[in-house]
Design a protein around this motif. Structure first.
Motif, PDB file in Angstrom:
ATOM      1  N   TYR A  68       0.859  -1.185   0.000  1.00 36.13           N
ATOM      2  CA  TYR A  68       0.000   0.000   0.000  1.00 36.13           C
ATOM      3  C   TYR A  68       0.895   1.235   0.000  1.00 36.13           C
ATOM      4  O   TYR A  68       1.752   1.399   0.866  1.00 36.13           O
ATOM      5  CB  TYR A  68      -0.920   0.009   1.225  1.00 36.13           C
ATOM      6  CG  TYR A  68      -1.728   1.274   1.329  1.00 36.13           C
ATOM      7  CD1 TYR A  68      -2.817   1.494   0.490  1.00 36.13           C
ATOM      8  CD2 TYR A  68      -1.373   2.259   2.236  1.00 36.13           C
ATOM      9  CE1 TYR A  68      -3.543   2.671   0.566  1.00 36.13           C
ATOM     10  CE2 TYR A  68      -2.104   3.442   2.321  1.00 36.13           C
ATOM     11  CZ  TYR A  68      -3.172   3.642   1.475  1.00 36.13           C
ATOM     12  OH  TYR A  68      -3.891   4.809   1.554  1.00 36.13           O
ATOM     13  N   VAL A  69       0.702   2.104  -0.977  1.00 33.54           N
ATOM     14  CA  VAL A  69       1.504   3.317  -1.110  1.00 33.54           C
ATOM     15  C   VAL A  69       0.773   4.466  -0.421  1.00 33.54           C
ATOM     16  O   VAL A  69      -0.319   4.853  -0.832  1.00 33.54           O
ATOM     17  CB  VAL A  69       1.759   3.649  -2.600  1.00 33.54           C
ATOM     18  CG1 VAL A  69       2.537   4.950  -2.735  1.00 33.54           C
ATOM     19  CG2 VAL A  69       2.493   2.501  -3.282  1.00 33.54           C
ATOM     20  N   ASN A  70       1.394   4.997   0.605  1.00 34.99           N
ATOM     21  CA  ASN A  70       0.855   6.128   1.345  1.00 34.99           C
ATOM     22  C   ASN A  70       0.910   7.367   0.457  1.00 34.99           C
ATOM     23  O   ASN A  70       1.956   7.707  -0.094  1.00 34.99           O
ATOM     24  CB  ASN A  70       1.687   6.339   2.615  1.00 34.99           C
ATOM     25  CG  ASN A  70       1.151   7.428   3.505  1.00 34.99           C
ATOM     26  OD1 ASN A  70       0.594   8.423   3.038  1.00 34.99           O
ATOM     27  ND2 ASN A  70       1.324   7.245   4.797  1.00 34.99           N
ATOM     28  N   THR A  71      -0.202   8.061   0.334  1.00 32.38           N
ATOM     29  CA  THR A  71      -0.299   9.232  -0.547  1.00 32.38           C
ATOM     30  C   THR A  71       0.563  10.398  -0.078  1.00 32.38           C
ATOM     31  O   THR A  71       0.845  11.306  -0.858  1.00 32.38           O
ATOM     32  CB  THR A  71      -1.759   9.718  -0.666  1.00 32.38           C
ATOM     33  OG1 THR A  71      -2.243  10.022   0.647  1.00 32.38           O
ATOM     34  CG2 THR A  71      -2.636   8.673  -1.317  1.00 32.38           C
ATOM     35  N   GLU A  72       1.002  10.381   1.158  1.00 27.94           N
ATOM     36  CA  GLU A  72       1.810  11.479   1.687  1.00 27.94           C
ATOM     37  C   GLU A  72       3.296  11.337   1.377  1.00 27.94           C
ATOM     38  O   GLU A  72       4.069  12.260   1.621  1.00 27.94           O
ATOM     39  CB  GLU A  72       1.603  11.598   3.200  1.00 27.94           C
ATOM     40  CG  GLU A  72       0.176  11.969   3.561  1.00 27.94           C
ATOM     41  CD  GLU A  72      -0.071  11.973   5.052  1.00 27.94           C
ATOM     42  OE1 GLU A  72       0.897  11.940   5.832  1.00 27.94           O
ATOM     43  OE2 GLU A  72      -1.256  12.015   5.438  1.00 27.94           O
ATOM     44  N   LEU A  73       3.714  10.197   0.847  1.00 30.45           N
ATOM     45  CA  LEU A  73       5.129   9.963   0.566  1.00 30.45           C
ATOM     46  C   LEU A  73       5.519  10.490  -0.802  1.00 30.45           C
ATOM     47  O   LEU A  73       4.736  10.439  -1.746  1.00 30.45           O
ATOM     48  CB  LEU A  73       5.441   8.466   0.632  1.00 30.45           C
ATOM     49  CG  LEU A  73       5.193   7.762   1.964  1.00 30.45           C
ATOM     50  CD1 LEU A  73       5.505   6.284   1.837  1.00 30.45           C
ATOM     51  CD2 LEU A  73       6.018   8.392   3.077  1.00 30.45           C
ATOM     52  N   ASN A  74       6.761  10.967  -0.924  1.00 32.04           N
ATOM     53  CA  ASN A  74       7.264  11.361  -2.243  1.00 32.04           C
ATOM     54  C   ASN A  74       7.939  10.150  -2.897  1.00 32.04           C
ATOM     55  O   ASN A  74       8.092   9.097  -2.272  1.00 32.04           O
ATOM     56  CB  ASN A  74       8.204  12.572  -2.145  1.00 32.04           C
ATOM     57  CG  ASN A  74       9.450  12.293  -1.327  1.00 32.04           C
ATOM     58  OD1 ASN A  74      10.014  11.205  -1.369  1.00 32.04           O
ATOM     59  ND2 ASN A  74       9.902  13.286  -0.579  1.00 32.04           N
ATOM     60  N   ILE A  75       8.357  10.300  -4.151  1.00 30.59           N
ATOM     61  CA  ILE A  75       8.880   9.154  -4.907  1.00 30.59           C
ATOM     62  C   ILE A  75      10.140   8.571  -4.256  1.00 30.59           C
ATOM     63  O   ILE A  75      10.318   7.356  -4.237  1.00 30.59           O
ATOM     64  CB  ILE A  75       9.109   9.503  -6.403  1.00 30.59           C
ATOM     65  CG1 ILE A  75       9.337   8.238  -7.234  1.00 30.59           C
ATOM     66  CG2 ILE A  75      10.255  10.481  -6.583  1.00 30.59           C
ATOM     67  CD1 ILE A  75       8.168   7.290  -7.284  1.00 30.59           C
ATOM     68  N   GLU A  77      10.851   8.486  -1.054  1.00 26.63           N
ATOM     69  CA  GLU A  77      10.436   7.720   0.120  1.00 26.63           C
ATOM     70  C   GLU A  77       9.781   6.402  -0.278  1.00 26.63           C
ATOM     71  O   GLU A  77      10.022   5.368   0.352  1.00 26.63           O
ATOM     72  CB  GLU A  77       9.472   8.555   0.969  1.00 26.63           C
ATOM     73  CG  GLU A  77      10.143   9.761   1.614  1.00 26.63           C
ATOM     74  CD  GLU A  77       9.153  10.760   2.181  1.00 26.63           C
ATOM     75  OE1 GLU A  77       9.454  11.329   3.243  1.00 26.63           O
ATOM     76  OE2 GLU A  77       8.086  10.994   1.559  1.00 26.63           O
ATOM     77  N   ILE A  78       8.989   6.432  -1.331  1.00 25.11           N
ATOM     78  CA  ILE A  78       8.331   5.198  -1.794  1.00 25.11           C
ATOM     79  C   ILE A  78       9.386   4.195  -2.270  1.00 25.11           C
ATOM     80  O   ILE A  78       9.344   3.010  -1.908  1.00 25.11           O
ATOM     81  CB  ILE A  78       7.313   5.496  -2.914  1.00 25.11           C
ATOM     82  CG1 ILE A  78       6.166   6.365  -2.384  1.00 25.11           C
ATOM     83  CG2 ILE A  78       6.765   4.191  -3.501  1.00 25.11           C
ATOM     84  CD1 ILE A  78       5.283   6.966  -3.474  1.00 25.11           C
ATOM     85  N   ALA A  83      12.651  -0.659  -1.394  1.00 24.63           N
ATOM     86  CA  ALA A  83      13.995  -1.226  -1.270  1.00 24.63           C
ATOM     87  C   ALA A  83      14.131  -1.999   0.036  1.00 24.63           C
ATOM     88  O   ALA A  83      14.707  -3.086   0.073  1.00 24.63           O
ATOM     89  CB  ALA A  83      15.057  -0.127  -1.357  1.00 24.63           C
ATOM     90  N   ILE A  84      13.577  -1.440   1.093  1.00 23.78           N
ATOM     91  CA  ILE A  84      13.661  -2.098   2.403  1.00 23.78           C
ATOM     92  C   ILE A  84      12.786  -3.357   2.428  1.00 23.78           C
ATOM     93  O   ILE A  84      13.241  -4.428   2.812  1.00 23.78           O
ATOM     94  CB  ILE A  84      13.244  -1.118   3.520  1.00 23.78           C
ATOM     95  CG1 ILE A  84      14.291  -0.001   3.637  1.00 23.78           C
ATOM     96  CG2 ILE A  84      13.051  -1.846   4.841  1.00 23.78           C
ATOM     97  CD1 ILE A  84      13.811   1.218   4.403  1.00 23.78           C
ATOM     98  N   LYS A  85      11.544  -3.220   1.999  1.00 21.01           N
ATOM     99  CA  LYS A  85      10.607  -4.350   2.101  1.00 21.01           C
ATOM    100  C   LYS A  85      10.910  -5.481   1.121  1.00 21.01           C
ATOM    101  O   LYS A  85      10.828  -6.654   1.479  1.00 21.01           O
ATOM    102  CB  LYS A  85       9.172  -3.864   1.903  1.00 21.01           C
ATOM    103  CG  LYS A  85       8.170  -4.995   2.041  1.00 21.01           C
ATOM    104  CD  LYS A  85       6.799  -4.542   2.350  1.00 21.01           C
ATOM    105  CE  LYS A  85       5.941  -5.782   2.508  1.00 21.01           C
ATOM    106  NZ  LYS A  85       4.749  -5.562   3.224  1.00 21.01           N
ATOM    107  N   TYR A  86      11.248  -5.130  -0.130  1.00 22.66           N
ATOM    108  CA  TYR A  86      11.400  -6.157  -1.159  1.00 22.66           C
ATOM    109  C   TYR A  86      12.841  -6.316  -1.653  1.00 22.66           C
ATOM    110  O   TYR A  86      13.081  -7.017  -2.626  1.00 22.66           O
ATOM    111  CB  TYR A  86      10.475  -5.865  -2.348  1.00 22.66           C
ATOM    112  CG  TYR A  86       9.029  -5.889  -1.938  1.00 22.66           C
ATOM    113  CD1 TYR A  86       8.419  -7.068  -1.526  1.00 22.66           C
ATOM    114  CD2 TYR A  86       8.272  -4.720  -1.929  1.00 22.66           C
ATOM    115  CE1 TYR A  86       7.102  -7.087  -1.123  1.00 22.66           C
ATOM    116  CE2 TYR A  86       6.948  -4.731  -1.534  1.00 22.66           C
ATOM    117  CZ  TYR A  86       6.366  -5.916  -1.136  1.00 22.66           C
ATOM    118  OH  TYR A  86       5.049  -5.927  -0.739  1.00 22.66           O
ATOM    119  N   LYS A  87      13.752  -5.615  -0.982  1.00 25.16           N
ATOM    120  CA  LYS A  87      15.179  -5.709  -1.338  1.00 25.16           C
ATOM    121  C   LYS A  87      15.439  -5.323  -2.791  1.00 25.16           C
ATOM    122  O   LYS A  87      16.277  -5.910  -3.456  1.00 25.16           O
ATOM    123  CB  LYS A  87      15.738  -7.113  -1.056  1.00 25.16           C
ATOM    124  CG  LYS A  87      15.509  -7.599   0.350  1.00 25.16           C
ATOM    125  CD  LYS A  87      16.249  -6.768   1.357  1.00 25.16           C
ATOM    126  CE  LYS A  87      16.064  -7.317   2.762  1.00 25.16           C
ATOM    127  NZ  LYS A  87      15.830  -6.313   3.750  1.00 25.16           N
TER     128      LYS A  87
END
Length: 155
Positions: A68-75, A77-78, A83-87
């Motif tokens: 789920y992509v939080n609408t408050e994040l910039n590219i 941060e996404i 990178a952290i979650k899926y390496k």
């Protein structure tokens, strides 16, 4: 060629282009309906990227991986979170990038030019390459800071 495969909902065209730049097979269409995204994700073992909580809920009910992509994040941060979650590898190398338009494979034409094997769009290392690298550097920095904090907290 990168291992993880993604499918993005209609609201994530920009993210799709960035993942393709990074070399990830990322399906995207403004015309995909939720049921199609779920079906494609299931058939192709793709991670669903969405800003739609309902779609994410239905995906998880179907035992599908969904981010789920939080609408408050910039590219930046996404990309860092992915990178952290899926390496995912935050390295832009046009030799491994995919076509930002159609997701096709790029073939090297000469030292600084690549052509999509599907839609025939041409790419080159122009002034925009510096902007691409700057965004990736920011995303790497964010992911490293976050990983450092979580590692420090666990010790």
């Amino acid at each position: 060629m990168q291992g993880q495969k993604f499918i993005a909902d209609a609201m994530l065209g920009k993210l799709s282009r960035w993942l393709r730049i990074l070399g990830y097979d990322t399906l995207y269409s403004k015309d995909f309906e939720d049921w199609q995204i779920i079906k494609i994700a299931k058939n192709d073992s793709r991670i669903i990227l969405t800003m739609d909580r309902g779609l994410c809920y239905r995906a998880k009910k179907n035992d599908l991986e969904c981010f789920y992509v939080n609408t408050e994040l910039n590219i930046e941060e996404i990309l860092a979170m992915l990178a952290i979650k899926y390496k995912i590898d935050l390295t832009a190398d046009p030799n491994y990038s995919r076509c930002t338009k159609c997701n096709g494979i790029l073939k090297k034409v000469d030292e600084n030019r690549w052509k999509c094997t599907r839609c025939k769009k041409e790419y080159w290392k122009g002034m925009h390459w510096k902007s691409i690298q700057n965004i990736i550097i920011k995303a790497k920095s964010i992911s490293e800071k976050y990983e450092f904090r979580t590692t420090s907290n666990n010790q």
